[in-house]
Design a protein around this motif. Structure first.
Motif, PDB file in Angstrom:
ATOM      1  N   GLN A  77       0.827  -1.332  -0.014  1.00 30.24           N
ATOM      2  CA  GLN A  77       0.181   0.023   0.067  1.00 30.24           C
ATOM      3  C   GLN A  77       0.955   1.249   0.132  1.00 30.24           C
ATOM      4  O   GLN A  77       0.466   2.380  -0.088  1.00 30.24           O
ATOM      5  N   GLY A  78       2.262   1.025   0.207  1.00 33.81           N
ATOM      6  CA  GLY A  78       2.944   2.187   0.077  1.00 33.81           C
ATOM      7  C   GLY A  78       3.386   2.737   1.592  1.00 33.81           C
ATOM      8  O   GLY A  78       4.056   4.041   1.668  1.00 33.81           O
ATOM      9  N   TYR A  79       3.392   1.980   2.513  1.00 34.87           N
ATOM     10  CA  TYR A  79       3.695   2.486   3.853  1.00 34.87           C
ATOM     11  C   TYR A  79       4.829   1.778   4.251  1.00 34.87           C
ATOM     12  O   TYR A  79       5.027   0.485   3.747  1.00 34.87           O
ATOM     13  N   ASP A 450      14.898  -0.517  -5.847  1.00 41.81           N
ATOM     14  CA  ASP A 450      14.922   0.766  -5.936  1.00 41.81           C
ATOM     15  C   ASP A 450      13.402   1.093  -6.117  1.00 41.81           C
ATOM     16  O   ASP A 450      12.779   2.143  -5.589  1.00 41.81           O
ATOM     17  N   ILE A 451      12.425   0.336  -7.193  1.00 34.16           N
ATOM     18  CA  ILE A 451      11.139   0.421  -7.200  1.00 34.16           C
ATOM     19  C   ILE A 451      10.248   0.511  -5.849  1.00 34.16           C
ATOM     20  O   ILE A 451       9.626   1.374  -5.417  1.00 34.16           O
ATOM     21  N   ASN A 452      10.852  -0.771  -4.856  1.00 34.30           N
ATOM     22  CA  ASN A 452      10.134  -0.783  -3.680  1.00 34.30           C
ATOM     23  C   ASN A 452      10.435   0.454  -2.669  1.00 34.30           C
ATOM     24  O   ASN A 452       9.572   0.946  -2.020  1.00 34.30           O
ATOM     25  N   GLU A 453      11.388   1.098  -2.974  1.00 37.92           N
ATOM     26  CA  GLU A 453      12.054   2.261  -2.028  1.00 37.92           C
ATOM     27  C   GLU A 453      11.037   3.503  -2.450  1.00 37.92           C
ATOM     28  O   GLU A 453      10.448   4.019  -1.664  1.00 37.92           O
ATOM     29  N   GLU A 454      11.059   3.505  -3.909  1.00 38.66           N
ATOM     30  CA  GLU A 454      10.193   4.891  -4.482  1.00 38.66           C
ATOM     31  C   GLU A 454       8.608   4.755  -4.233  1.00 38.66           C
ATOM     32  O   GLU A 454       8.291   5.853  -3.840  1.00 38.66           O
ATOM     33  N   CYS A 455       8.143   3.372  -4.012  1.00 38.47           N
ATOM     34  CA  CYS A 455       6.820   3.081  -3.741  1.00 38.47           C
ATOM     35  C   CYS A 455       6.389   3.547  -2.344  1.00 38.47           C
ATOM     36  O   CYS A 455       5.376   3.593  -2.082  1.00 38.47           O
ATOM     37  N   LYS A 457       7.816   6.415  -0.557  1.00 32.96           N
ATOM     38  CA  LYS A 457       8.100   7.562  -0.477  1.00 32.96           C
ATOM     39  C   LYS A 457       6.884   8.434  -0.522  1.00 32.96           C
ATOM     40  O   LYS A 457       6.168   8.461  -1.514  1.00 32.96           O
ATOM     41  N   ALA A 458       6.467   9.052   0.423  1.00 32.03           N
ATOM     42  CA  ALA A 458       5.183   9.851   0.422  1.00 32.03           C
ATOM     43  C   ALA A 458       5.309  11.111  -0.087  1.00 32.03           C
ATOM     44  O   ALA A 458       4.362  11.628  -0.777  1.00 32.03           O
ATOM     45  N   GLU A 459       6.691  11.830  -0.043  1.00 30.89           N
ATOM     46  CA  GLU A 459       6.663  12.959  -0.839  1.00 30.89           C
ATOM     47  C   GLU A 459       6.884  12.893  -2.302  1.00 30.89           C
ATOM     48  O   GLU A 459       6.946  12.053  -2.700  1.00 30.89           O
ATOM     49  N   GLY A 460       6.767  14.198  -2.776  1.00 27.74           N
ATOM     50  CA  GLY A 460       6.479  14.245  -4.416  1.00 27.74           C
ATOM     51  C   GLY A 460       5.293  14.304  -5.030  1.00 27.74           C
ATOM     52  O   GLY A 460       4.947  14.599  -6.117  1.00 27.74           O
ATOM     53  N   GLY A 461       4.382  14.087  -4.077  1.00 28.75           N
ATOM     54  CA  GLY A 461       2.803  14.052  -4.532  1.00 28.75           C
ATOM     55  C   GLY A 461       2.391  13.205  -5.800  1.00 28.75           C
ATOM     56  O   GLY A 461       1.560  13.607  -6.347  1.00 28.75           O
ATOM     57  N   VAL A 462       3.140  12.097  -5.908  1.00 31.35           N
ATOM     58  CA  VAL A 462       2.832  11.309  -7.211  1.00 31.35           C
ATOM     59  C   VAL A 462       1.938  10.290  -6.559  1.00 31.35           C
ATOM     60  O   VAL A 462       2.185   9.581  -5.614  1.00 31.35           O
TER      61      VAL A 462
END
Length: 512
Positions: A77-79, A450-455, A457-462
């Motif tokens: 879920q991105g947490y 890398d993909i798992n880390e980027e998923c 990240k709450a910042e960036g508003g994507v």
């Protein structure tokens, strides 16, 4: 549709019921996701998992399955769920306790969770080795359904699974354990059937469009892969609201495949320079001296971009088509670089090859094109973000480029072809093919991290839906080019997967 609406409300009540048993609630959410119906309950699932992240339930003393599932669902879920939660299952040397081998369900859950690991989480790397070794050795002792689940997971862990296919293959596994009159099972079957009818109509439209282009006659050197081209975006987003995106990306892959084959197997260097110039200008005049078939490819692409502008204008999103066109121009330039390398017999360094290969993977192009179909999530912020090839898109493109190379480089060596990542590494470091493979496998592992880390990240508003597209593109390439087989070029290898999604009826699936 009426029955589906009724069942959705029954399942929604199950989701929103108070949490009396944590394992039961986690299993319910996991099953909803894996059966492919979570898109009906996104806000409800998000609310529950957000609460579990902000106010973690007491997990000490819980079994391995529950803890692994809690960890995986949060990361999905991105947490950011902490990986040190698994330390309680390791001994003083940091090894996983051998007693876990008896808990096959727990091991399978830990195996699935470990693929959501990021850089520096050595325990999760270790978990993959530990669980995969023991799961393989115990397959013959499992009950038939658990063996089926474990065998499938060993081939396609949830993290790397194509969501629509995973739903198709999970339905009979869930059915074998579901209670009679389970509303979730009935909803999954009904929903799959309803959405499959939509996919059949889309594929019919894309196929008729392709036949009218008549590439088979007019561009005989190009691969005739329109069904496989549509399968790609179907793997990325299958939900009904993404119909326009699937149509656009399916057509774009079919035509881009012909562009790739023009650079790769047909045009002379002089012709390809004129071809690239036409893309720079979006004007056919440089193509006067080139063969007719190359003009056909160019005009088909031009017409497709016009169609994109027409389709997206209805939603006020046509202003984003120039982003896609600009990305295509970069692809043409990168293809020309490869053509020059091939013409000169030049073998670049691995780093030089990969920098260009991120572009020739086509993933920066296909991912930005897929965002045209994301309705309200298609914003200037999102298109500006992807135009700079952010880390997650670069990682996805590396997975595409290297997985493709590993599957096709031996076949391509039989003809004049640009050196692949394998040959570049062998030449640069004077190493064997086997050693080059090991380096590339490590690169692929790092790209997934890398993909798992980027998923997370709450910042960036994507928005999460945008990141999920990138993840699913990475999963599709694992399916289409994974296990050292190029299933796009050798399409018979993909046939059963395509049939499972757009041909075979789902009605009797629970009885199989």
């Amino acid at each position: 549709m009426q029955r589906s609406k009724y069942l959705k409300e029954k399942v929604r009540k199950l989701i929103l019921a108070p949490i009396e048993d944590l394992t039961e609630k986690l299993n319910l959410i996991d099953n909803i996701k894996r059966l492919g119906v979570s898109y009906h309950f996104e806000s409800e699932i998000e609310q529950i998992l957000q609460n579990m992240h902000n106010n973690p339930p007491p997990l000490k003393g819980k079994d391995l399955h529950t803890i692994s599932l809690w960890f995986r669902l949060l990361r999905q879920q991105g947490y950011h769920a902490p990986s040190d939660i698994f330390d309680q299952f390791r001994d003083e040397n940091g090894d996983f306790n051998n007693s876990l081998v008896e808990d096959v369900v727990g091991m399978l859950s830990l195996y699935e969770a470990a693929y959501f690991g990021i850089h520096g989480e050595d325990a999760l790397d270790q978990a993959i080795h530990f669980t995969s070794r023991h799961l393989k050795s115990r397959l013959s002792t499992m009950n038939p359904n658990l063996e089926r689940k474990a065998s499938h997971a060993l081939d396609y862990p949830v993290r790397k699974g194509v969501p629509r296919l995973e739903a198709r293959y999970y339905i009979p596994m869930y059915s074998a354990e579901a209670s009679p009159n389970d509303p979730l099972l009935e909803l999954a079957l009904l929903d799959f059937h309803i959405v499959q009818l939509l996919h059949k109509e889309e594929l019919q439209h894309v196929t008729e469009w392709w036949k009218k282009l008549d590439f088979v006659t007019k561009v005989p050197f190009a691969r005739d892969r329109v069904v496989e081209a549509y399968f790609w975006p179907l793997g990325v987003y299958y939900e009904p609201q993404y119909i326009m995106g699937r149509t656009i990306v399916g057509k774009l892959i079919a035509v881009t495949s012909a562009v790739d084959d023009t650079y790769d197997a047909y045009g002379t260097l002089e012709e390809l320079e004129l071809f690239t110039e036409a893309f720079r200008r979006w004007d056919a005049s440089p193509l006067d001296p080139v063969p007719e078939c190359m003009k056909v490819v160019f005009h088909a692409l031009l017409d497709l971009f016009n169609e994109m502008e027409f389709l997206t204008a209805k939603e006020g999103k046509s202003c984003f088509v120039p982003y896609v066109k600009e990305t295509f121009q970069k692809l043409g330039e990168a293809y020309l670089v490869e053509a020059k390398w091939c013409n000169q017999g030049y073998i670049p360094t691995y780093e030089e090859y990969l920098e260009n290969g991120v572009v020739t993977s086509c993933y920066p192009l296909l991912e930005i094109a897929s965002f045209l179909g994301l309705a309200n999530f298609a914003t200037k912020h999102v298109f500006d973000w992807i135009s700079n090839v952010p880390r997650i898109v670069r990682a996805s493109s590396i997975i595409c480029r290297l997985t493709d190379d590993l599957s096709s480089h031996k076949f391509e060596r039989k003809r004049v072809h640009v050196a692949s990542a394998v040959e570049c590494l062998m030449n640069q470091h004077r190493i064997s093919e086997e050693e080059a493979y090991q380096i590339l496998e490590k690169e692929l592992d790092n790209a997934w991290k890398d993909i798992n880390e980027e998923c997370m990240k709450a910042e960036g508003g994507v928005p999460k839906v945008v990141l999920d597209c990138v993840v699913n593109f990475s999963s599709v390439i694992e399916l289409v080019y994974g296990k050292f087989a190029d299933k796009y070029t050798h399409a018979e290898l993909l046939k059963d997967h395509v049939a499972a999604l757009v041909v075979d009826s789902v009605h009797n699936l629970q009885n199989k």
